[in-house]
Design an enzyme around this catalytic site. Sequence first.
Site, short mmCIF file in Angstrom:
data_model
loop_
_atom_site.label_atom_id
_atom_site.label_comp_id
_atom_site.label_asym_id
_atom_site.label_seq_id
_atom_site.Cartn_x
_atom_site.Cartn_y
_atom_site.Cartn_z
N ARG A 1 -22.92 -18.60 -5.26
CA ARG A 1 -23.89 -19.13 -4.29
C ARG A 1 -24.05 -18.06 -3.23
O ARG A 1 -23.32 -17.99 -2.25
CB ARG A 1 -23.36 -20.41 -3.68
CG ARG A 1 -24.48 -21.36 -3.28
CD ARG A 1 -24.04 -22.22 -2.13
NE ARG A 1 -23.88 -23.60 -2.55
CZ ARG A 1 -23.65 -24.58 -1.68
NH1 ARG A 1 -23.53 -24.32 -0.40
NH2 ARG A 1 -23.51 -25.81 -2.09
N TRP B 1 -27.92 -35.71 2.52
CA TRP B 1 -26.61 -35.06 2.59
C TRP B 1 -25.86 -35.17 1.26
O TRP B 1 -25.15 -34.26 0.84
CB TRP B 1 -25.77 -35.68 3.72
CG TRP B 1 -24.34 -35.24 3.64
CD1 TRP B 1 -23.82 -34.08 4.16
CD2 TRP B 1 -23.27 -35.90 2.95
NE1 TRP B 1 -22.49 -33.98 3.84
CE2 TRP B 1 -22.12 -35.09 3.10
CE3 TRP B 1 -23.16 -37.08 2.23
CZ2 TRP B 1 -20.88 -35.43 2.56
CZ3 TRP B 1 -21.93 -37.43 1.68
CH2 TRP B 1 -20.80 -36.61 1.85
N ASP C 1 -25.57 -34.83 -2.33
CA ASP C 1 -26.21 -34.08 -3.41
C ASP C 1 -26.56 -34.94 -4.62
O ASP C 1 -27.33 -34.52 -5.47
CB ASP C 1 -25.22 -33.01 -3.92
CG ASP C 1 -25.27 -31.76 -3.07
OD1 ASP C 1 -26.33 -31.47 -2.49
OD2 ASP C 1 -24.23 -31.07 -2.99
#
Length: 803
Positions: free
Chosen positions: A356, A493, A495
Amino acid sequence: MKYGYFDQASREYVIDKPDTPAPWANYLGSPAYGAIISNNAGGYSFVKSGAAGRIIRYRFNEQDRPGRYIYLRDEETGDYWSASWQPVGKPLDQYKSVCRHGTGYTRIEADYKDIHSQVSYYVPHSTPEGAGADHEVWKVKITNNGKTPRKISCFGYAEFTCESFYEQDQVNLQYTQFITRTYFKDKFILQTINENCLNAVNESRVETRIFALAGAKVASFCGDRANFLGKYRDYGNPVSVEKGRLDGTLNYNMNPCGALHTAFELAPGKSAEFVFLLGQKRESQGNELAARYEDTTLPDREIAELKTYWHKKLDNLKVTTPNDNFNNMINTWNAYQCFITFVWSRAASLIYCGHRNGYGYRDTVQDIQGIIHLDPEMALDKIRFMISAQVNHGGALPLVKYTHNPGHENKPEDESYRRETGSPSYRADDTLWLFPTVWKYIAETGNSALLEEVIPYADFGEDTLFNHLKKAIGFSLNNLGIHGLPAGLHADWNDCLRLGAKGVSVFVALQLYYAFEIMIRLAKHKKDTATAKEMAELKERFGKIIEERCWDKDRFVRGITENDVTVGKGGDPEASIWLNPQSWAVISGFADEKRGKAVLDLVFKELNTRYGARLMSPSYRKHAFDGALALLFNPSTKENGGIFLQSQGWLILAEAFLGRGARALEYYLESCPAAQNDIADTRLMEPYAYSQFTESTDSPFEGRSHVHWLTGTASTVMVGCVEGILGLRPDIDGLCLAPSVPSDWKSFTMEKVFRGSKLNIKVNNPDGRECGCRKLTVNGTVMEGNYIPASILKPANEIIFDM
Ligand code: GLC
């Protein structure tokens, strides 16, 4: 079972049993050069990016290997061991090891057959030129504690990646194994990558790394992993260490390494000291670096500098409460983790491989909150950066690349952005986190001029920060779903919530409600009555909708799908109660005291466990709605009814806001890593770092915790404690004190640096209350209520708070 303890005076965690249930890691370095090291010296290093700048190899999901290995060999007996217990792993009845993880350094000491070794690993805070250092140091000291002279060989081993993009290095072997070479250069092994091609184009573009030895002579060397290890061998029994000599092979294709050997004789009581160095350096820089560390006392000074740097930062808030675990985490480890998470986001750990390659918008905006009370300037830089990643229409880039170029970025509407980042569309909550974060920064510093600062948008244009915030509200208002509530978009918030195009999120509705409140405060401060009025009207309008649509008998629901199915109703067979809408009803100010207490009592009854409150319950098994991705996980795991610890921080905050200090601390201690030091075999993870989640009651491994270090838990728990339990609640004009503590906290102290002034706060609670202020005295003057105007503060202030 415990494996170590906290040395609070030196701010170190000391591991004296090296066979920890998982690798227990520490972070070294800075954004210029990052390094992760476990208590057995496993881990990896990278230049700038964990994914794209990897310089030493690590095999994920394996046995914490390889790492920064130092091998020792007795030249007379041929017996060999490693300076960390692993990789050689001598029997623990003969081998003693103590690992000290500190702020920016790790020191591993070992005793085996009268030889004491001490290896200090660190990345210097700065170079002589003042820049953040981009090399790492392994300072070695070997002492003969026996009565006879000993001949010892020492081998340092670093396994270079074949190419700096870690994934290529691991999987594209038909390419990566044929691009590197190593050379021996007197003091170091030099590795080159794509040398042949780039030499032809431009020599300066050849990527090179060095592994050097300073302060001792190289007796033998090896630059090829296969030759270092030997056929069918492993890091635990390298043939070259067994033989006592490196065979001088250099790599030309296949796998490189840096291995250097030095040999010495030690009279009883004598020591040898030398230094291994690793970095992405050119040959000339390698020479300079090795020359600099010929002075083997330099590492001691550099480690002292690291300690000063960190300890000074952490000293900006120092608490002494009756609970030692609380003190220890707030003063050192939770605070340190907040900085680590702030810097590395969710990029590189022993779980995150660095892939990421940027900052998750909401993650980082929340991470900032964890450090504002300790280093508001550092927070400010990141606030500016994150604001510049807001898109002109008010939404935010879900992933902000490390190479972020404000004003010129693609966005989720663009195929190129989606391809590059893997983020397909906007999230509903991203920019709403800006409100509490910007508020906390302005309240901590009083720097409301920031509201007028002009900052670019990610894609085009620029605006004052205040207008950026207005646009964030606009984005939510332009993305409403059914019943006029904020749409859940790609996710909120959580996912794992796909509520559908017109489905709506109650969590986001409460965040938006809170955002209106903060905007009212800021607009009033700016004397912008029109905006204050507009925000107040919006707050009222949305308040009504929340009341009508988001409440079910005794609880706030979690969302409404686009098919008008309400998620989180009492009586639902699964997921009938969700934690976040209850805690956020309190945090946002939507629920009054009575209702707040009622919903949090319900949370305590339905969701609390001995390791914390579950995110929702019962876990999804058979009755999940279509977009409930949590179903992918086993019950009581992650978003599927696990104890998602980031939410535990909000719960602590909400209880503290209600003045229920005992409950707040109870929640705190359930999930406090330090409080779980002695159940390490249950928890598995480091007792000094928060995890993302803990497995809960449906799991046969209840209490097992996962995803270490890089998690929003660090900042939400910190805020829950600082603003909540300790009650340090600044606003633009000063500081409100509202501790919310258990009744057995009869007194405690806080030393805080606030806008350049030192506050020495003593809280007295002789009657064992949980909240409230009877008297507040500042420098001998009794205040009205529990508020200290910033204007009366002196450089040093004696503050007495009687509960
Ligand atoms: C992970 C993600 C974060 C998300 C959370 C809840 O922590 O990093 O962005 O909010 O999970 O799903």
